[in-house]
Motif scaffolding. Structure first.
Motif, mmCIF file in Angstrom:
data_model
loop_
_atom_site.group_PDB
_atom_site.id
_atom_site.type_symbol
_atom_site.label_atom_id
_atom_site.label_comp_id
_atom_site.label_asym_id
_atom_site.label_seq_id
_atom_site.Cartn_x
_atom_site.Cartn_y
_atom_site.Cartn_z
ATOM 1 N N TYR A 1 16.134 23.093 -12.629
ATOM 2 C CA TYR A 1 15.849 24.357 -11.962
ATOM 3 C C TYR A 1 17.040 24.777 -11.098
ATOM 4 O O TYR A 1 17.701 23.945 -10.481
ATOM 5 C CB TYR A 1 14.620 24.228 -11.056
ATOM 6 C CG TYR A 1 13.353 23.921 -11.799
ATOM 7 C CD1 TYR A 1 12.589 24.936 -12.366
ATOM 8 C CD2 TYR A 1 12.914 22.604 -11.948
ATOM 9 C CE1 TYR A 1 11.424 24.651 -13.065
ATOM 10 C CE2 TYR A 1 11.750 22.308 -12.641
ATOM 11 C CZ TYR A 1 11.009 23.337 -13.204
ATOM 12 O OH TYR A 1 9.867 23.049 -13.896
ATOM 13 N N PHE B 1 17.955 28.155 -8.306
ATOM 14 C CA PHE B 1 17.388 29.343 -7.668
ATOM 15 C C PHE B 1 18.456 30.171 -6.989
ATOM 16 O O PHE B 1 19.151 29.695 -6.081
ATOM 17 C CB PHE B 1 16.323 28.948 -6.646
ATOM 18 C CG PHE B 1 15.603 30.122 -6.038
ATOM 19 C CD1 PHE B 1 14.836 30.971 -6.830
ATOM 20 C CD2 PHE B 1 15.688 30.385 -4.680
ATOM 21 C CE1 PHE B 1 14.172 32.065 -6.275
ATOM 22 C CE2 PHE B 1 15.023 31.469 -4.114
ATOM 23 C CZ PHE B 1 14.262 32.310 -4.912
ATOM 24 N N VAL C 1 10.341 22.329 -8.480
ATOM 25 C CA VAL C 1 10.341 23.577 -7.717
ATOM 26 C C VAL C 1 10.101 23.296 -6.240
ATOM 27 O O VAL C 1 10.650 23.988 -5.366
ATOM 28 C CB VAL C 1 9.295 24.553 -8.278
ATOM 29 C CG1 VAL C 1 9.225 25.820 -7.424
ATOM 30 C CG2 VAL C 1 9.636 24.928 -9.727
ATOM 31 N N LEU D 1 14.638 32.605 -10.319
ATOM 32 C CA LEU D 1 14.452 31.174 -10.534
ATOM 33 C C LEU D 1 14.714 30.853 -11.995
ATOM 34 O O LEU D 1 14.040 31.373 -12.888
ATOM 35 C CB LEU D 1 13.030 30.761 -10.158
ATOM 36 C CG LEU D 1 12.665 29.293 -10.366
ATOM 37 C CD1 LEU D 1 13.540 28.371 -9.515
ATOM 38 C CD2 LEU D 1 11.182 29.061 -10.076
ATOM 39 N N LEU E 1 9.013 31.580 -6.359
ATOM 40 C CA LEU E 1 8.940 30.121 -6.317
ATOM 41 C C LEU E 1 7.519 29.641 -6.601
ATOM 42 O O LEU E 1 7.324 28.643 -7.311
ATOM 43 C CB LEU E 1 9.416 29.611 -4.967
ATOM 44 C CG LEU E 1 10.919 29.760 -4.699
ATOM 45 C CD1 LEU E 1 11.238 29.414 -3.251
ATOM 46 C CD2 LEU E 1 11.737 28.894 -5.646
#
Length: 471
Positions: A186, A188, A218, A421, A449
């Motif tokens: 992930y 962001f 996350v 994201l 998120l």
């Protein structure tokens, strides 16, 4: 499961509860670095293991003061860390030891991180392939003959290899999202301004690039964002931080998501990418969200024109002194010289026109978000490519006319500073990873998120590897 498989959030909780020691965590991570870093070349400029173990043992005795207390962290080599070699991937700064921390490094240090080195990036962050003349290329953990992406490629590869539990990155043109897709993690990109810049050079017009977190969960993204975010009184356009890590619960029933695919064919994607992302969209549908395919909401060529202009304008301003000195100019990569030359040739009218296009697209996107809670596109247009390429020269027979045209699909988000994201979508037929970007209106970081968290709980791709891959 070993300590290497635990999230940074889990490690932080265990340290706070005195159930595990930072020195135990450091021992495991140093062992993994010794085992894997030679193959992928993700972490550079590392202190000696003895120094790092001494710092970890000191953390054993201290009361935790922050979320990162005692956690190993390698910082992207575009961020200055006091006392560590900070090169920006440039031979001009090959031996530079940073005299002070940049603001995000200062915040990581204050939260208790133990810096285990830097993560490799392309020279000046230019290009989404992490190679430079100082350290060489970072390789993809899923196939070391392939690129890990960039410019946060070292961070993404280090995460995938479990050499760090969480990592920082930065994103002007997809540098948090593209490597996340290439490495099955992930990344962001926060709303522009949420993670502040240092008060250096221009801070009013330079609103394209931002720092942000990368992780294998996350929750880690959200909690690390709390460390990085918050106002810098010396920089304009402040945005306060929020308790992102405690705001991850969401019911997706009734949420509306727009699938933009390849922007009506404007952004060519290699075979299999769109299909994999469309399959991943089913996870949101299964949880009750409504996913609707949308046509291109704004002319792609106008976005590209504005992007080229504003990016070149900012690069020329920031690096003009290096370009004007013949000694340093010869040490700038060709792509950086091209960026500066494009910027130096711009008129004020061209910059104004680009800003108007940017403003029109912001307004159009805001109208879209009156209907949709989030929008989705792939995070990359190509699968991880051979590590000895400078960049992909064509996609599906269409020639790429600049060194970064092959990653144009990230521009709609970057141009107007939206929170985005990067989510793993799984693996293609050859076992290589790919991902997609979930984005929303300015300031909707917590919502994006939380939506991503529901996807993660249903998939957990970073802990699901293709059969042929072994850590």
């Amino acid at each position: 499961m070993t300590l290497l498989d635990l999230s940074a959030s889990d490690l932080s909780r265990l340290i706070a509860a005195r159930q595990i020691k930072p020195s135990e965590i450091m021992t495991e991570h140093l062992s993994r670095v010794a085992e894997r870093n030679g193959a992928v070349n993700a972490i550079v400029s590392a202190p000696t293991p003895d120094l790092l173990m001494a710092a970890a043992k000191q953390a054993d005795e201290e009361k935790p003061q922050g979320w990162l207390h005692g956690i190993p962290l390698a910082v992207k080599d575009l961020v200055a860390v006091k006392g560590l070699r900070t090169t920006y991937g440039s031979p001009i700064f090959a031996n530079n030891i940073a005299p002070a921390d940049d603001i995000v490094a200062k915040r990581m240090r204050r939260a208790g991180a133990i810096f285990t080195g830097k993560t490799n990036s392309p020279e000046w962050g230019h290009g989404s392939h992490s190679f430079n003349p100082v350290f060489g290329a970072t390789r993809n953990p899923y196939d070391i003959s392939r690129s890990a992406g960039g410019s946060s490629g070292g961070a993404a590869a280090a995460l995938a290899c479990r050499m760090v539990p969480v990592a920082d990155g930065s994103d002007m043109m997809g540098s948090l999202r593209n490597p996340a897709a290439f490495c099955n993690i992930y990344g962001f990109r926060p709303t522009w301004g949420l993670v502040p810049s240092d008060a250096l050079g221009d801070t009013h017009m330079a609103t394209l690039s931002t720092e942000g977190p990368m992780a294998r969960t996350v929750e880690d993204i959200a909690r690390f964002l709390e460390v990085l975010a918050g106002e810098n009184p010396q920089a304009p356009f402040p945005r306060p931080s929020q308790p992102f890590g405690d705001s991850l619960t969401m019911d997706l029933r009734g949420k509306k998501i727009g699938w933009l695919a390849d922007w009506g064919g404007a952004y060519p994607c290699e075979p299999g990418i769109l299909e994999l992302c469309e399959t991943a969209l089913g996870v949101f549908r299964d949880q009750g969200a409504e996913v609707e395919t949308l046509s291109a909401p704004f002319p792609a060529q106008e976005l590209w024109k504005a992007w080229l202009t504003l990016r070149a304008f900012l690069n020329a301003g920031a690096k003009r002194a290096l370009y004007e000195d013949p000694k340093s100019r010869d040490q700038l990569k060709p792509e950086t010289q091209w960026e500066i030359e494009q910027g130096l040739g711009l008129s004020a009218a061209a910059v104004y026109e680009a800003s108007v296009i940017r403003s029109r697209w912001y307004a159009r996107a805001a109208r879209l978000f009156e209907t949709y809670d989030a929008l989705i596109m792939p995070s990359a247009q190509v699968w991880p490519f051979p590590v000895d390429w400078r960049w992909p020269q064509e996609i599906n027979g269409q020639t790429m006319d600049t060194y970064h045209r092959w990653m144009e699909i990230v521009v709609p988000v970057s141009l107007i500073g939206l929170p985005s994201l990067a989510l793993p979508a799984g693996f293609g037929s050859t076992g290589l990873p790919m991902g997609f970007q979930l984005f929303g209106p300015s300031g909707s970081d917590a919502r994006i998120l939380a939506m991503g968290q529901q996807y993660h709980l249903a998939t957990d791709w970073p802990n699901r590897q293709p059969p042929q891959f072994k850590f």
